[in-house]
Scaffold this active site. Structure first.
Site, PDB file in Angstrom:
ATOM      1  N   THR A 195     -39.907 -16.627 -10.612  1.00 55.23           N
ATOM      2  CA  THR A 195     -38.751 -17.503 -10.634  1.00 55.23           C
ATOM      3  C   THR A 195     -38.563 -18.239  -9.315  1.00 55.23           C
ATOM      4  O   THR A 195     -38.952 -17.743  -8.268  1.00 55.23           O
ATOM      5  CB  THR A 195     -37.520 -16.603 -10.827  1.00 55.23           C
ATOM      6  OG1 THR A 195     -37.636 -15.993 -12.091  1.00 55.23           O
ATOM      7  CG2 THR A 195     -36.224 -17.358 -10.708  1.00 55.23           C
ATOM      8  N   ASN A 403     -53.515 -15.587 -12.905  1.00 60.50           N
ATOM      9  CA  ASN A 403     -52.770 -15.601 -14.166  1.00 60.50           C
ATOM     10  C   ASN A 403     -53.486 -15.040 -15.361  1.00 60.50           C
ATOM     11  O   ASN A 403     -52.897 -14.886 -16.429  1.00 60.50           O
ATOM     12  CB  ASN A 403     -52.299 -17.026 -14.449  1.00 60.50           C
ATOM     13  CG  ASN A 403     -51.177 -17.402 -13.521  1.00 60.50           C
ATOM     14  OD1 ASN A 403     -50.147 -16.736 -13.507  1.00 60.50           O
ATOM     15  ND2 ASN A 403     -51.377 -18.409 -12.699  1.00 60.50           N
ATOM     16  N   THR A 408     -52.380  -3.709 -15.923  1.00 56.97           N
ATOM     17  CA  THR A 408     -52.919  -2.352 -15.775  1.00 56.97           C
ATOM     18  C   THR A 408     -52.017  -1.354 -16.501  1.00 56.97           C
ATOM     19  O   THR A 408     -50.837  -1.608 -16.677  1.00 56.97           O
ATOM     20  CB  THR A 408     -53.008  -1.951 -14.302  1.00 56.97           C
ATOM     21  OG1 THR A 408     -51.759  -2.231 -13.676  1.00 56.97           O
ATOM     22  CG2 THR A 408     -54.085  -2.784 -13.607  1.00 56.97           C
TER      23      THR A 408
END
Lengths: 408, 408
Positions: A195, A403, A408
């Site tokens: 953000t 990206n 994981t």
């Protein structure tokens, strides 16, 4: 100091304006020891305003912040990273309110004087035990020093490589006013939504409605003119607190010094916005697109953003390729009126297209220019008086790597 | 044959409908021996229509083609690759007219019955000596066989890895009608602009205005719903020739078999469009986004295109990452009305979000699905009856490599 200019303060930060403390700690939201909780506190009730994301999905903290800002006043902003508290339903909303309540209690201020911001993972509930104990542990870590400001700046980062700060001073009514900001934003990465957040402080005394309008205008020229990958997050927020401690006559749109104050304020926003663009995920270069001669300013903005957001232009910049064909194609698809026979395109000093005709240029010179870390693309449309600047970055292998990473 | 369906003809091509010959050769525009000049010729005057790019910059060939199509009739289409003849000024325009004139002479048809298309480098003049002698050498290479159709399909490619063809048959007035198409398009690459071109043939007898309208509608549902990298070229063109040799009663919007004909036509367009999306530069997967429950069809389209065009969604697909947060962020920024509390997101069979709440799912199952070569993303907005499908591909290292290549 010359009243008609503002002065950039190198090394200034959100605590440089009078009346602010800040700090950051690690409370347990991030896996590593990195800071993930911070606050800015004003010693008096500050005049405040905010600008929010236009996404149809507004994260829980935004709702709480809007409420607190309904009366145009704040004492504190509490921010966490590592979790966006977005798409978290009713529990997320309750958690955002709880954050506000705990911060109010811990900092000794009223709940409606506290704004809340979050950035990070979408769709996961906040670890409220960490957040609560973290907020309770914050007060001794808040200070009016550079070190506290640095801790705050670090605590709001997600995939950013660098903190982003800016600070200027300007004279209003013979008084020195300082305006500063700290921002974060880099693009989006799974599992974190990076953000865009920006927090600004100033010691100016200012009318709230004028501050709100100035923030909207400055945002449209700066934060809304950057694109890393074209995505708008669910959490974008800009908040400004004005302490009034500089002692000037209340600033408002008709104040004699309004223009220079607005310019200084906009400069801080622009500085932060460019820093965000430059720090775009995987970026190696800041790209600046300046459009002139459009039929109007909104038209120029649309075109500038389309060019700087084009994957093909971004890739060409990464490859140090002076490719005006891609630039013109982006101009052509912006949906704006252009005269196709009278377009100039310049790369730095190097003219590549004049009146829509290719101009021979020195390819080596272009290569050297494009290998630098700032690339300026100039587009003159000879079709009116509209002009605008947009910022972005190149599209690199690292963007894909960042990206496309397996979770994981 | 069941009148209410159409039949896909595997291996069919643009010469399968009655009345067409085609072929392709190497005339010297491309550096290697690859074919770069092709033609489709109709033995009778065909009813014809076209749809063009909306770019503000229209390449020279489009102007010539528009003129030829003013009367709604064509005998031939001449196409070159290796050079887009775009941004080439008055000389480029003259060259496009010369191409038409030479083709008319060489093929023995009227100039205004010839359409011209080009794809490739922007801003460089055509090597007219190659083009002229190539067109003169074409006629003996045109045939009504698969091999000639294959040569044509190859001659229009630029950065495409594969040719794109589709063919269906449908019964109209008891007569078998065939509809076929050949297309090219892959994204954009320097120095070539891999424009999207599609050429369709049919032996249906059809009213020109109805054909034009059908092309526009079919394009809006198919070719305009694909995105490789969000860029629109200066040369995009779709042209259809209808020979009428099937002998049906003239098709028009009120014909009893209009609907099934339109469906079959649209299927060919969709097939070609999906093939273009799948062959996107660097792509390893076709991505299909199906939006339902939007407030309207245009709204659904805007949302579907935004999702499939999002760099973050595309990267996540490349990384086989079941990331609904990025999908919902893309939905949120499409500028369309959504109810943020009632969105479902499904990946293939796997529900990830229901009523905007995350649903636990089998990550291994998602990984297997995402490693396949077709990824379907379903978004249900529960907000109306609008639905739409858009197609695209993943964002990969190869996309960057292809598009960042230094010019030699």
């Amino acid at each position: 100091m010359d009243k008609r200019t503002y002065t950039v303060i190198e090394g200034g930060s959100i605590i440089t304006p009078q009346g602010f403390r800040s700090g950051g700690i690690h409370c347990g939201l991030k896996k590593t020891e990195r800071y993930d909780l911070g606050a800015i506190v004003c010693e008096v009730e500050a005049t405040a305003a905010a600008v929010y994301t236009t996404s149809a999905f507004q994260a829980a903290p935004l709702k709480v912040t809007r409420e607190s800002l309904a009366d145009g006043k704040l004492r504190a902003i509490i921010v966490n990273s590592g979790n966006a508290n977005a798409c978290t339903g009713q529990q997320g909303e309750a958690d955002a309110y709880a954050m506000r309540a705990t911060a109010a209690r811990s900092l000794g201020v009223a709940e409606q004087d506290v704004a809340v911001a979050s950035t990070g993972v979408i769709g996961e509930l906040l670890k409220m035990d960490c957040v609560t104990s973290g907020i309770e542990a914050l007060p001794p870590r808040l200070s009016g020093t550079e070190s506290g400001a640095d801790d705050f700046s670090q605590s709001i980062l997600t995939t950013d490589l660098v903190k982003k700060e800016a600070c200027v001073s300007v004279v209003v009514d013979g008084k020195e006013i300082t305006i500063a900001g700290a921002a974060k934003g880099s693009g989006m990465i799974h599992p974190n939504m990076a953000t865009m957040l920006a927090f600004m402080t100033t010691d100016a005394k200012i009318d709230q409605a004028s501050l709100q309008q100035l923030m909207r205008q400055a945002t449209d020229l700066t934060f809304n003119m950057i694109t890393v990958d074209g995505d708008t997050s669910t959490n974008d927020m800009l908040v400004t607190m004005a302490s009034g401690l500089a002692g000037n006559e209340t600033l408002h749109a008709s104040h004699a010094d309004w223009d220079i104050f607005a310019k200084a304020f906009t400069y801080v926003c622009q500085s932060l916005a460019k820093a965000i663009a430059r720090d775009g995920e995987g970026a190696t270069k800041l790209v600046e697109v300046l459009v002139t001669g459009a039929i109007s300013e909104p038209s120029a903005r649309a075109i500038a953003k389309t060019v700087v957001g084009s994957s093909l232009v971004k890739s060409a910049v990464f490859g140090a390729d002076a490719n005006w064909g891609r630039i013109i194609a982006a101009v052509g698809r912006a949906g704006e009126p252009v005269n196709p026979d009278n377009v100039d395109i310049r790369l730095g000093d190097i003219t590549m297209l004049r009146e829509s005709r290719p101009i021979a240029f020195d390819e080596d010179e272009a290569l050297v220019y494009l290998k630098g870390d700032t690339v300026r693309i100039f587009v003159d449309l000879h079709n009116g008086e509209g002009q605008a600047t947009a910022w972005g970055c190149d599209l690199t292998y690292d963007y894909v790597r960042i990206n496309a990473a397996y979770r994981t």
